[in-house]
Design a protein around this motif. Structure first.
Motif, PDB file in Angstrom:
ATOM      1  N   UNK A 208      50.623  62.706  17.468  1.00 33.49           N
ATOM      2  CA  UNK A 208      51.385  61.937  18.453  1.00 33.49           C
ATOM      3  C   UNK A 208      52.051  60.776  17.734  1.00 33.49           C
ATOM      4  N   UNK A 209      53.369  60.705  17.840  1.00 37.54           N
ATOM      5  CA  UNK A 209      54.116  59.565  17.273  1.00 37.54           C
ATOM      6  C   UNK A 209      54.251  58.558  18.412  1.00 37.54           C
ATOM      7  N   UNK A 210      53.462  57.510  18.379  1.00 42.13           N
ATOM      8  CA  UNK A 210      53.347  56.623  19.540  1.00 42.13           C
ATOM      9  C   UNK A 210      54.502  55.619  19.575  1.00 42.13           C
ATOM     10  N   UNK A 211      55.384  55.792  20.534  1.00 44.48           N
ATOM     11  CA  UNK A 211      56.545  54.895  20.627  1.00 44.48           C
ATOM     12  C   UNK A 211      56.259  53.672  21.500  1.00 44.48           C
ATOM     13  N   UNK A 212      55.437  53.876  22.530  1.00 52.24           N
ATOM     14  CA  UNK A 212      55.131  52.780  23.465  1.00 52.24           C
ATOM     15  C   UNK A 212      53.663  52.883  23.909  1.00 52.24           C
ATOM     16  N   UNK A 213      53.211  51.839  24.584  1.00 43.53           N
ATOM     17  CA  UNK A 213      51.866  51.884  25.177  1.00 43.53           C
ATOM     18  C   UNK A 213      51.947  51.431  26.621  1.00 43.53           C
ATOM     19  N   UNK A 214      50.924  51.753  27.397  1.00 49.75           N
ATOM     20  CA  UNK A 214      50.876  51.249  28.789  1.00 49.75           C
ATOM     21  C   UNK A 214      50.520  49.762  28.775  1.00 49.75           C
ATOM     22  N   UNK A 215      51.051  49.044  29.737  1.00 54.31           N
ATOM     23  CA  UNK A 215      50.575  47.673  29.976  1.00 54.31           C
ATOM     24  C   UNK A 215      49.332  47.757  30.847  1.00 54.31           C
ATOM     25  N   UNK A 216      48.556  46.702  30.871  1.00 49.99           N
ATOM     26  CA  UNK A 216      47.249  46.721  31.539  1.00 49.99           C
ATOM     27  C   UNK A 216      47.022  45.429  32.310  1.00 49.99           C
ATOM     28  N   UNK A 217      46.389  45.549  33.480  1.00 52.66           N
ATOM     29  CA  UNK A 217      45.894  44.361  34.187  1.00 52.66           C
ATOM     30  C   UNK A 217      44.445  44.618  34.583  1.00 52.66           C
ATOM     31  N   UNK A 218      43.531  43.754  34.167  1.00 51.44           N
ATOM     32  CA  UNK A 218      42.126  43.813  34.610  1.00 51.44           C
ATOM     33  C   UNK A 218      41.932  42.662  35.599  1.00 51.44           C
ATOM     34  N   UNK A 219      41.679  42.998  36.870  1.00 50.52           N
ATOM     35  CA  UNK A 219      41.518  41.993  37.929  1.00 50.52           C
ATOM     36  C   UNK A 219      40.056  41.968  38.359  1.00 50.52           C
ATOM     37  N   UNK A 220      39.363  40.867  38.055  1.00 53.06           N
ATOM     38  CA  UNK A 220      37.955  40.777  38.457  1.00 53.06           C
ATOM     39  C   UNK A 220      37.893  40.232  39.891  1.00 53.06           C
ATOM     40  N   UNK A 221      37.252  41.018  40.770  1.00 52.75           N
ATOM     41  CA  UNK A 221      37.236  40.684  42.198  1.00 52.75           C
ATOM     42  C   UNK A 221      35.797  40.364  42.648  1.00 52.75           C
ATOM     43  N   UNK A 222      35.684  39.431  43.587  1.00 51.92           N
ATOM     44  CA  UNK A 222      34.389  39.131  44.217  1.00 51.92           C
ATOM     45  C   UNK A 222      34.545  39.224  45.730  1.00 51.92           C
ATOM     46  N   UNK A 223      33.770  40.104  46.353  1.00 52.45           N
ATOM     47  CA  UNK A 223      33.763  40.211  47.822  1.00 52.45           C
ATOM     48  C   UNK A 223      32.427  39.667  48.309  1.00 52.45           C
ATOM     49  N   UNK A 224      32.484  38.730  49.248  1.00 51.88           N
ATOM     50  CA  UNK A 224      31.260  38.082  49.722  1.00 51.88           C
ATOM     51  C   UNK A 224      31.055  38.340  51.217  1.00 51.88           C
ATOM     52  N   UNK A 225      29.893  38.863  51.545  1.00 53.96           N
ATOM     53  CA  UNK A 225      29.523  39.098  52.957  1.00 53.96           C
ATOM     54  C   UNK A 225      28.226  38.367  53.220  1.00 53.96           C
ATOM     55  N   UNK A 226      27.251  39.074  53.803  1.00 50.74           N
ATOM     56  CA  UNK A 226      25.962  38.410  54.067  1.00 50.74           C
ATOM     57  C   UNK A 226      24.818  39.403  53.890  1.00 50.74           C
ATOM     58  N   UNK A 227      23.884  39.041  53.035  1.00 53.98           N
ATOM     59  CA  UNK A 227      22.711  39.904  52.870  1.00 53.98           C
ATOM     60  C   UNK A 227      21.931  39.934  54.182  1.00 53.98           C
ATOM     61  N   UNK A 238      26.981  42.954  61.162  1.00 54.87           N
ATOM     62  CA  UNK A 238      26.906  43.072  59.696  1.00 54.87           C
ATOM     63  C   UNK A 238      28.171  42.528  59.026  1.00 54.87           C
ATOM     64  N   UNK A 239      27.930  41.888  57.852  1.00 50.28           N
ATOM     65  CA  UNK A 239      29.073  41.507  56.991  1.00 50.28           C
ATOM     66  C   UNK A 239      28.801  42.156  55.624  1.00 50.28           C
ATOM     67  N   UNK A 240      29.237  43.422  55.554  1.00 52.11           N
ATOM     68  CA  UNK A 240      28.822  44.305  54.463  1.00 52.11           C
ATOM     69  C   UNK A 240      29.822  44.289  53.319  1.00 52.11           C
ATOM     70  N   UNK A 241      29.485  43.593  52.237  1.00 52.16           N
ATOM     71  CA  UNK A 241      30.394  43.505  51.075  1.00 52.16           C
ATOM     72  C   UNK A 241      30.615  44.890  50.472  1.00 52.16           C
ATOM     73  N   UNK A 317      35.396  41.028  58.083  1.00 56.25           N
ATOM     74  CA  UNK A 317      34.519  39.848  58.092  1.00 56.25           C
ATOM     75  C   UNK A 317      33.876  39.489  56.767  1.00 56.25           C
ATOM     76  N   UNK A 318      34.488  39.943  55.682  1.00 56.83           N
ATOM     77  CA  UNK A 318      33.973  39.513  54.366  1.00 56.83           C
ATOM     78  C   UNK A 318      35.115  38.808  53.622  1.00 56.83           C
ATOM     79  N   UNK A 319      34.763  37.966  52.643  1.00 55.53           N
ATOM     80  CA  UNK A 319      35.817  37.222  51.928  1.00 55.53           C
ATOM     81  C   UNK A 319      36.138  37.899  50.597  1.00 55.53           C
ATOM     82  N   UNK A 320      37.357  37.654  50.122  1.00 58.45           N
ATOM     83  CA  UNK A 320      37.843  38.290  48.881  1.00 58.45           C
ATOM     84  C   UNK A 320      38.392  37.223  47.959  1.00 58.45           C
ATOM     85  N   UNK A 321      37.976  37.290  46.688  1.00 60.21           N
ATOM     86  CA  UNK A 321      38.529  36.371  45.689  1.00 60.21           C
ATOM     87  C   UNK A 321      38.733  37.169  44.402  1.00 60.21           C
TER      88      UNK A 321
END
Ligand code: HGY
Ligand code: MN
Ligand code: MN
Length: 415
Positions: A208-227, A238-241, A317-321
């Motif tokens: 493979x003669x590599x001319x280009x590469x894919x771009x990448x995004x790693x998005x770390x997410x936190x969903x908070x509900x209630x145990x 229920x607030x099920x994450x 009913x859960x939060x996202x960050x």
């Protein structure tokens, strides 16, 4: 016949070295678990250094633990030609991802030594620390610091799942070098790598003669509900994450599918808290991985995700960050170096085709600071990041022969 045109590497010696390295940090299913900055990584580094010593190379190490083994050139003022990749693996990694690029480079040098071939430019083999980003996010961390994309302090502060920091672990295994990271200047860099996808094998191409590469995004997410108790908590209370995770997982897939062709998305890292069979998840932390080689499309995919994911969570009913923990834009590799790869494949009679790299590689960052190109060889069923990853000796030979000639054409043989 141009001098050196009939040079070929020794495939059996290359294969023996690959199998020897594969014994270090064995996995549980025939592959490897040699994660960065572990004792197994340290053992693999030591073996690589021993081999470089035997090949008469001068080893330099920078403050990110990147290893640089130099074969002198006839013109010490000429900038070196680098060949690099990585020896660290995924936790359920294969024997060839990254390792073929480092040990293929060593085989190139061994071949030049056998025949006492002299080059104008020095030649340097590189092992980049923490390419995989699995223990310490993001991927390509140390080539990223080398290319000025991250500060060393930020990199040193990255922590693994046990709260250990990159800086402390690099120091613990004794691989903090004295070279300032990024100080080295390169004439060019080549990276040999398995394709990690099905295209070359399906097309019946060796290279493979590599001319280009894919771009990448790693998005770390936190969903908070209630145990709360999985048995006694009424459904409407229920607030099920965990439900939030399910909805966002489907959203990532939907966005990737609506952007076909040439777009991918998945969630590979997931931590559920408290992860008890009879407690509704109060929190989930996970990383979204989105990629395409088209920058506008990548940005549009991420924008859509950022717009829709919080709403999905709010509705139940859960939060996202979230925040970005890794990213690079789609690289276009250096046309001169890409031509050197294509010419070498053609001169050697290997079947070849232009290809876009689906995976990220250290070359993607180094491409921003020096002329860079990649050589790919097929892998069986395109499988990678799986202990069953496999290649043939012939594919390894083809890729390494092409790297030998691409480097020779660039490093200029001295009569
Ligand atoms: O994530 C990647 O593409 C690379 O394997 N680290
Ligand atoms: Mn790799
Ligand atoms: Mn990998």
């Amino acid at each position: 016949m141009e001098r050196g045109q009939n040079l070929r590497i020794d495939p059996d010696r290359l294969w023996d070295s690959l199998m020897e390295m594969a014994k270090i940090g064995p996995g549980v299913a025939g592959g490897n678990n040699r994660q960065t900055l572990t004792d197994e990584d340290a053992e693999g580094r030591a073996l690589f250094k021993t081999w470089c010593d035997h090949a008469g190379l001068d080893m330099g190490v920078d403050t990110m633990g990147n290893m640089f083994a130099t074969r002198a050139g006839e013109d010490p003022d000429a900038l070196p030609i680098y060949m690099g990749s990585h020896l660290d693996t995924q936790p359920t990694g294969g024997k060839y991802d990254g390792v073929l690029g480092v040990l293929g480079a060593l085989e190139v040098v061994r071949t030049l030594n056998d025949l006492d071939v002299k080059t104008k430019h020095p030649i340097v083999i590189t092992n980049w620390t923490n390419e995989e980003g699995t223990r310490f996010a993001p991927a390509m961390l140390s080539s990223g610091v080398f290319a000025g994309k991250h500060t060393q302090d930020w990199a040193y502060d990255r922590v693994d799942a046990d709260g250990k920091s990159f800086g402390d672990e690099l120091s613990r295994i004794g691989w903090v070098g004295d070279e300032p990271v990024g100080a080295r200047k390169m004439h060019a860099m080549f990276e040999l790598h398995i394709e990690q996808g099905p295209i070359l094998e399906a097309e019946g191409k060796d290279i493979g003669v590599v001319t280009h590469g894919q771009g990448l995004r790693w998005i770390e997410c936190t969903i908070t509900g209630k145990e709360s108790h999985t048995g006694s908590t009424p459904m409407h209370m229920r607030r099920n994450a965990g439900r939030g995770l399910a909805l966002v997982t489907e959203l990532v897939h939907e966005i990737a599918m609506k952007n076909q062709p040439n777009a991918v998305g998945a969630i590979g890292h997931i931590d559920v808290y408290p992860n008890s069979r009879n407690i509704i998840p109060g929190k989930v932390v996970f990383t979204v991985d989105m990629r395409t080689h088209l920058l506008d499309k990548l940005n549009a995919m991420v924008d859509e995700f950022m717009k829709r994911a919080p709403k999905l969570c709010e509705d139940i009913g859960v939060s996202f960050d979230c925040h970005i923990v890794g990213q690079f834009d789609p690289p276009a590799f250096d046309e001169g170096c890409v031509a050197a790869v294509r010419d070498a494949a053609r001169e050697l009679g290997y079947s070849h085709m232009d290809i876009i790299s689906g995976a990220g590689h250290d070359a993607c960052w180094i491409n921003d600071v020096a002329p860079t190109a990649m050589i790919m060889c097929p892998c069986v069923d395109g499988l990678s990041h799986n202990e069953a990853e496999d290649i043939s000796k012939a594919w390894a030979q083809a890729g390494t022969d092409v790297m030998l000639h691409a480097v020779l054409n660039t490093a200029e043989i001295v009569e």
